[in-house]
Motif scaffolding. Sequence first.
Motif, PDB file in Angstrom:
ATOM      1  N   ASN A   1       7.039 -11.841  11.560  1.00  0.00           N
ATOM      2  CA  ASN A   1       6.238 -10.880  12.326  1.00  0.00           C
ATOM      3  C   ASN A   1       5.001 -11.554  12.910  1.00  0.00           C
ATOM      4  OD1 ASN A   1       5.752  -8.317  13.438  1.00  0.00           O
ATOM      5  ND2 ASN A   1       4.415  -7.758  11.759  1.00  0.00           N
TER       6      ASN A   1
ATOM      7  N   GLN B   1       3.421 -11.893  15.746  1.00  0.00           N
ATOM      8  CA  GLN B   1       3.087 -11.440  17.088  1.00  0.00           C
ATOM      9  C   GLN B   1       1.627 -11.806  17.347  1.00  0.00           C
ATOM     10  OE1 GLN B   1       5.885 -10.345  18.606  1.00  0.00           O
ATOM     11  NE2 GLN B   1       6.721 -10.769  16.578  1.00  0.00           N
TER      12      GLN B   1
ATOM     13  N   GLN C   1      10.253  -9.202  15.981  1.00  0.00           N
ATOM     14  CA  GLN C   1       9.317  -8.219  16.521  1.00  0.00           C
ATOM     15  C   GLN C   1       9.499  -6.876  15.827  1.00  0.00           C
ATOM     16  OE1 GLN C   1       9.828  -8.178  20.767  1.00  0.00           O
ATOM     17  NE2 GLN C   1       9.249 -10.312  20.976  1.00  0.00           N
ATOM     18  N   PHE C   2       8.391  -6.303  15.412  1.00  0.00           N
ATOM     19  CA  PHE C   2       8.371  -5.008  14.755  1.00  0.00           C
ATOM     20  C   PHE C   2       7.371  -4.121  15.490  1.00  0.00           C
ATOM     21  CE2 PHE C   2      10.048  -7.931  11.704  1.00  0.00           C
ATOM     22  CZ  PHE C   2      10.995  -7.206  10.996  1.00  0.00           C
ATOM     23  N   ASP C   3       7.591  -2.820  15.459  1.00  0.00           N
ATOM     24  CA  ASP C   3       6.718  -1.889  16.165  1.00  0.00           C
ATOM     25  C   ASP C   3       5.314  -1.811  15.571  1.00  0.00           C
ATOM     26  OD1 ASP C   3       8.714  -1.240  17.983  1.00  0.00           O
ATOM     27  OD2 ASP C   3       9.448   0.434  16.765  1.00  0.00           O
ATOM     28  N   SER C   4       5.213  -2.116  14.280  1.00  0.00           N
ATOM     29  CA  SER C   4       3.916  -2.017  13.605  1.00  0.00           C
ATOM     30  C   SER C   4       3.966  -2.823  12.314  1.00  0.00           C
ATOM     31  CB  SER C   4       3.607  -0.557  13.282  1.00  0.00           C
ATOM     32  OG  SER C   4       4.558  -0.049  12.349  1.00  0.00           O
ATOM     33  N   TYR C   5       2.785  -3.018  11.719  1.00  0.00           N
ATOM     34  CA  TYR C   5       2.748  -3.664  10.410  1.00  0.00           C
ATOM     35  C   TYR C   5       3.469  -2.803   9.373  1.00  0.00           C
ATOM     36  CZ  TYR C   5      -0.600  -7.110  12.112  1.00  0.00           C
ATOM     37  OH  TYR C   5      -1.202  -8.124  12.794  1.00  0.00           O
TER      38      TYR C   5
ATOM     39  N   ALA D   1       6.099  -0.928   9.871  1.00  0.00           N
ATOM     40  CA  ALA D   1       7.545  -1.136  10.040  1.00  0.00           C
ATOM     41  C   ALA D   1       7.966  -2.460   9.412  1.00  0.00           C
ATOM     42  CB  ALA D   1       7.915  -1.100  11.517  1.00  0.00           C
ATOM     43  N   TYR D   2       7.140  -3.485   9.581  1.00  0.00           N
ATOM     44  CA  TYR D   2       7.437  -4.781   8.975  1.00  0.00           C
ATOM     45  C   TYR D   2       7.399  -4.687   7.452  1.00  0.00           C
ATOM     46  CZ  TYR D   2       7.110  -9.706   7.729  1.00  0.00           C
ATOM     47  OH  TYR D   2       7.339 -10.936   7.171  1.00  0.00           O
TER      48      TYR D   2
END
Length: 90
Positions: free
Chosen positions: A33, A35, A57-61, A63-64
Motif C-alpha cells: 500500500n 501510495q 492500491q487500496f481505497d483507504s488505510y 481497506a488495507y
Amino acid sequence: MKSDVVLIGDCIALMEAMPEASVDMIFADPPYNLQLAGDLVRPNHTKVDAVDDAWDQFDSYEAYDKFTRAWLRAARRVLRDDGTLWVIGS
C-alpha cells in the motif's frame, strides 16, 4: 492435501478452501500500500521506484488494514501450531 505445492491465486480464497492446521510454512509478500504523495529517497539519495500497480492500491488505510487482517486470520487458521510464517515487508 498434496505436499510441496505452490498455490497461486487469491490468497484468502485459497486458504479458506484448505483444511485447518494443514500448512507447515507460509511465505507471503503482500501488497505494501505504498501510495506515495512524493518521492521516496534512500539514504544514498537514489530514488525508490514505488509500486503503482493496481494490486497495491487500496481505497483507504482502513481497506488495507481490513485486507491485512483477513489474510493473516486465514493464514493463522491453516498454519499448524508449530508452523512458520515469513512475511516480506517494506
